[in-house]
Design a protein around this motif. Structure first.
Motif, PDB file in Angstrom:
ATOM      1  N   GLU A   2     -47.679  10.932 -40.792  1.00 40.89           N
ATOM      2  CA  GLU A   2     -48.142  10.141 -39.666  1.00 40.89           C
ATOM      3  C   GLU A   2     -48.275   8.666 -40.052  1.00 40.89           C
ATOM      4  O   GLU A   2     -48.716   8.333 -41.157  1.00 40.89           O
ATOM      5  CB  GLU A   2     -49.507  10.643 -39.184  1.00 40.89           C
ATOM      6  CG  GLU A   2     -49.447  11.969 -38.431  1.00 40.89           C
ATOM      7  CD  GLU A   2     -50.814  12.341 -37.892  1.00 40.89           C
ATOM      8  OE1 GLU A   2     -51.820  11.986 -38.530  1.00 40.89           O
ATOM      9  OE2 GLU A   2     -50.867  12.985 -36.819  1.00 40.89           O
ATOM     10  N   LYS A   3     -47.905   7.833 -39.111  1.00 38.69           N
ATOM     11  CA  LYS A   3     -48.063   6.396 -39.347  1.00 38.69           C
ATOM     12  C   LYS A   3     -49.539   6.042 -39.295  1.00 38.69           C
ATOM     13  O   LYS A   3     -50.301   6.560 -38.477  1.00 38.69           O
ATOM     14  CB  LYS A   3     -47.295   5.614 -38.280  1.00 38.69           C
ATOM     15  CG  LYS A   3     -47.271   4.109 -38.516  1.00 38.69           C
ATOM     16  CD  LYS A   3     -46.463   3.377 -37.465  1.00 38.69           C
ATOM     17  CE  LYS A   3     -44.966   3.642 -37.649  1.00 38.69           C
ATOM     18  NZ  LYS A   3     -44.154   2.776 -36.755  1.00 38.69           N
ATOM     19  N   LYS A   4     -49.966   5.146 -40.155  1.00 37.39           N
ATOM     20  CA  LYS A   4     -51.353   4.730 -40.183  1.00 37.39           C
ATOM     21  C   LYS A   4     -51.726   3.994 -38.898  1.00 37.39           C
ATOM     22  O   LYS A   4     -50.904   3.256 -38.327  1.00 37.39           O
ATOM     23  CB  LYS A   4     -51.615   3.829 -41.381  1.00 37.39           C
ATOM     24  CG  LYS A   4     -51.486   4.529 -42.730  1.00 37.39           C
ATOM     25  CD  LYS A   4     -51.761   3.565 -43.863  1.00 37.39           C
ATOM     26  CE  LYS A   4     -51.645   4.251 -45.222  1.00 37.39           C
ATOM     27  NZ  LYS A   4     -51.872   3.296 -46.343  1.00 37.39           N
ATOM     28  N   ASP A   7     -51.184   0.315 -38.922  1.00 44.05           N
ATOM     29  CA  ASP A   7     -49.787  -0.086 -38.731  1.00 44.05           C
ATOM     30  C   ASP A   7     -49.400  -0.023 -37.257  1.00 44.05           C
ATOM     31  O   ASP A   7     -48.645  -0.862 -36.760  1.00 44.05           O
ATOM     32  CB  ASP A   7     -48.863   0.819 -39.549  1.00 44.05           C
ATOM     33  CG  ASP A   7     -49.030   0.618 -41.048  1.00 44.05           C
ATOM     34  OD1 ASP A   7     -49.503  -0.459 -41.449  1.00 44.05           O
ATOM     35  OD2 ASP A   7     -48.707   1.550 -41.815  1.00 44.05           O
ATOM     36  N   ILE A   8     -49.920   0.994 -36.573  1.00 38.61           N
ATOM     37  CA  ILE A   8     -49.634   1.125 -35.138  1.00 38.61           C
ATOM     38  C   ILE A   8     -50.273  -0.047 -34.377  1.00 38.61           C
ATOM     39  O   ILE A   8     -49.672  -0.609 -33.463  1.00 38.61           O
ATOM     40  CB  ILE A   8     -50.155   2.469 -34.589  1.00 38.61           C
ATOM     41  CG1 ILE A   8     -49.428   3.628 -35.280  1.00 38.61           C
ATOM     42  CG2 ILE A   8     -49.967   2.553 -33.083  1.00 38.61           C
ATOM     43  CD1 ILE A   8     -49.971   5.004 -34.923  1.00 38.61           C
ATOM     44  N   GLU A  11     -48.183  -2.994 -34.810  1.00 44.38           N
ATOM     45  CA  GLU A  11     -46.985  -2.843 -33.973  1.00 44.38           C
ATOM     46  C   GLU A  11     -47.286  -3.235 -32.527  1.00 44.38           C
ATOM     47  O   GLU A  11     -46.479  -3.910 -31.881  1.00 44.38           O
ATOM     48  CB  GLU A  11     -46.509  -1.389 -34.041  1.00 44.38           C
ATOM     49  CG  GLU A  11     -45.210  -1.126 -33.310  1.00 44.38           C
ATOM     50  CD  GLU A  11     -44.769   0.317 -33.444  1.00 44.38           C
ATOM     51  OE1 GLU A  11     -44.012   0.783 -32.562  1.00 44.38           O
ATOM     52  OE2 GLU A  11     -45.178   0.999 -34.414  1.00 44.38           O
ATOM     53  N   SER A  26     -43.827   6.436 -27.475  1.00 46.88           N
ATOM     54  CA  SER A  26     -43.781   6.849 -28.879  1.00 46.88           C
ATOM     55  C   SER A  26     -45.096   7.446 -29.362  1.00 46.88           C
ATOM     56  O   SER A  26     -45.109   8.333 -30.227  1.00 46.88           O
ATOM     57  CB  SER A  26     -43.424   5.640 -29.760  1.00 46.88           C
ATOM     58  OG  SER A  26     -42.147   5.126 -29.427  1.00 46.88           O
ATOM     59  N   TYR A  27     -46.218   6.984 -28.811  1.00 42.32           N
ATOM     60  CA  TYR A  27     -47.513   7.371 -29.366  1.00 42.32           C
ATOM     61  C   TYR A  27     -48.434   8.098 -28.377  1.00 42.32           C
ATOM     62  O   TYR A  27     -49.544   8.462 -28.730  1.00 42.32           O
ATOM     63  CB  TYR A  27     -48.239   6.127 -29.901  1.00 42.32           C
ATOM     64  CG  TYR A  27     -47.482   5.440 -31.010  1.00 42.32           C
ATOM     65  CD1 TYR A  27     -47.360   6.045 -32.258  1.00 42.32           C
ATOM     66  CD2 TYR A  27     -46.862   4.217 -30.800  1.00 42.32           C
ATOM     67  CE1 TYR A  27     -46.658   5.429 -33.279  1.00 42.32           C
ATOM     68  CE2 TYR A  27     -46.151   3.593 -31.817  1.00 42.32           C
ATOM     69  CZ  TYR A  27     -46.053   4.203 -33.058  1.00 42.32           C
ATOM     70  OH  TYR A  27     -45.352   3.596 -34.068  1.00 42.32           O
ATOM     71  N   ASP A  30     -49.879  11.387 -29.574  1.00 39.43           N
ATOM     72  CA  ASP A  30     -50.750  11.351 -30.752  1.00 39.43           C
ATOM     73  C   ASP A  30     -52.206  11.555 -30.310  1.00 39.43           C
ATOM     74  O   ASP A  30     -52.712  10.818 -29.466  1.00 39.43           O
ATOM     75  CB  ASP A  30     -50.584   9.999 -31.461  1.00 39.43           C
ATOM     76  CG  ASP A  30     -51.154  10.006 -32.879  1.00 39.43           C
ATOM     77  OD1 ASP A  30     -52.289  10.489 -33.054  1.00 39.43           O
ATOM     78  OD2 ASP A  30     -50.471   9.503 -33.783  1.00 39.43           O
TER      79      ASP A  30
END
Length: 254
Positions: A2-4, A7-8, A11, A26-27, A30
């Protein structure tokens, strides 16, 4: 892996409005609470962006109405009310496919947003003209005539001759170009709003420079308007060469 969330978040901060739907897609699945918060923020930005598109489109009503006339120019002025400094007029011809957002009456915008929009307008406009009439001239011919003079100067400085003028409320004497006066036009027409922003930023920058010459008067703060602090400074130190004698005589006996 999983992306941190950090970082999200980075983004999201870097994403422009056109990229936000992809970010949400994209998220959205989550389930982490931090990511859900970021997705919610992205959705709010999308909603705000769509509202701004609608608001800006509504402000193109006159641009659409007179599109067949040729080059359409918005006209507005800034600085009729101050006790010091010039009156400045802006004349702006925007491209017919203008996509600049957030254009509005300059008084409704923050200084930062005005500065940002000024740069965009100067870059994207078909032509921009700026007229400036001095305090001495204001005293000589009165503020209304000085305003007209600044507007005529702004029109004459355009590198492209307009076919029709959209003016904020006034009809300018001695102009042969067709004119359409619009009450509160800087909040109803993107062209007039752009002219308002150009005039406001130009004049404010001039007053900031005057502040360096006459620091006791704090022109950078009030831009020459009659604040209590400004009036106190005039009474204490007397008028400067950029004060309008016809505006300040009533309360300091000049």
């Amino acid at each position: 892996m999983e992306k941190k969330i950090g970082d999200i978040r980075t983004e999201l901060m870097a994403a422009n409005e056109s990229e936000l739907p992809v970010f949400v897609a994209s998220y959205e699945a989550d389930q982490r609470s931090g990511v859900k918060t970021l997705v919610a923020k992205a959705k709010k930005r999308i909603e705000a962006y769509e509202k701004e598109l609608q608001r800006t489109e509504a402000m193109k009503r006159y641009e659409y109405e007179y599109a067949a006339c040729g080059y359409l120019c918005g006209i507005d002025e800034v600085g009729r009310g101050p006790l010091a400094g010039p009156v400045v007029a802006g004349a702006v011809i925007l491209p017919k496919d203008c996509r600049i957002l957030y254009l509005n009456d300059s008084k409704q915008l923050s200084e930062k947003k005005r500065e940002e929009l000024y740069e965009v307008i100067m870059r994207d406009a078909v032509a921009v003209g700026i007229g400036c009439v001095s305090p001495e001239r204001i005293d000589e011919i009165n503020i209304l005539q000085a305003t007209y003079e600044a507007m005529r100067e702004a029109i004459n400085k355009l590198t492209v001759k307009p076919d029709i003028l959209l003016n904020d409320a006034v009809t300018i004497p001695e102009i042969t170009i067709r004119q359409v006066p619009i009450i509160k036009g800087d909040a109803k027409s993107v062209s007039i709003a752009a002219a308002s922003i150009v005039a406001k930023v130009t004049r404010d920058r001039m007053m900031v420079e005057y502040d360096k010459v006459y620091p006791k008067y704090h022109f950078a703060e009030h831009k020459g308007y009659g604040t209590a602090a400004h009036i106190d400074a005039i009474r204490q130190y007397g008028p400067t060469p950029i004060h309008r004698k016809s505006f300040i005589g009533n309360f300091i006996g000049v």
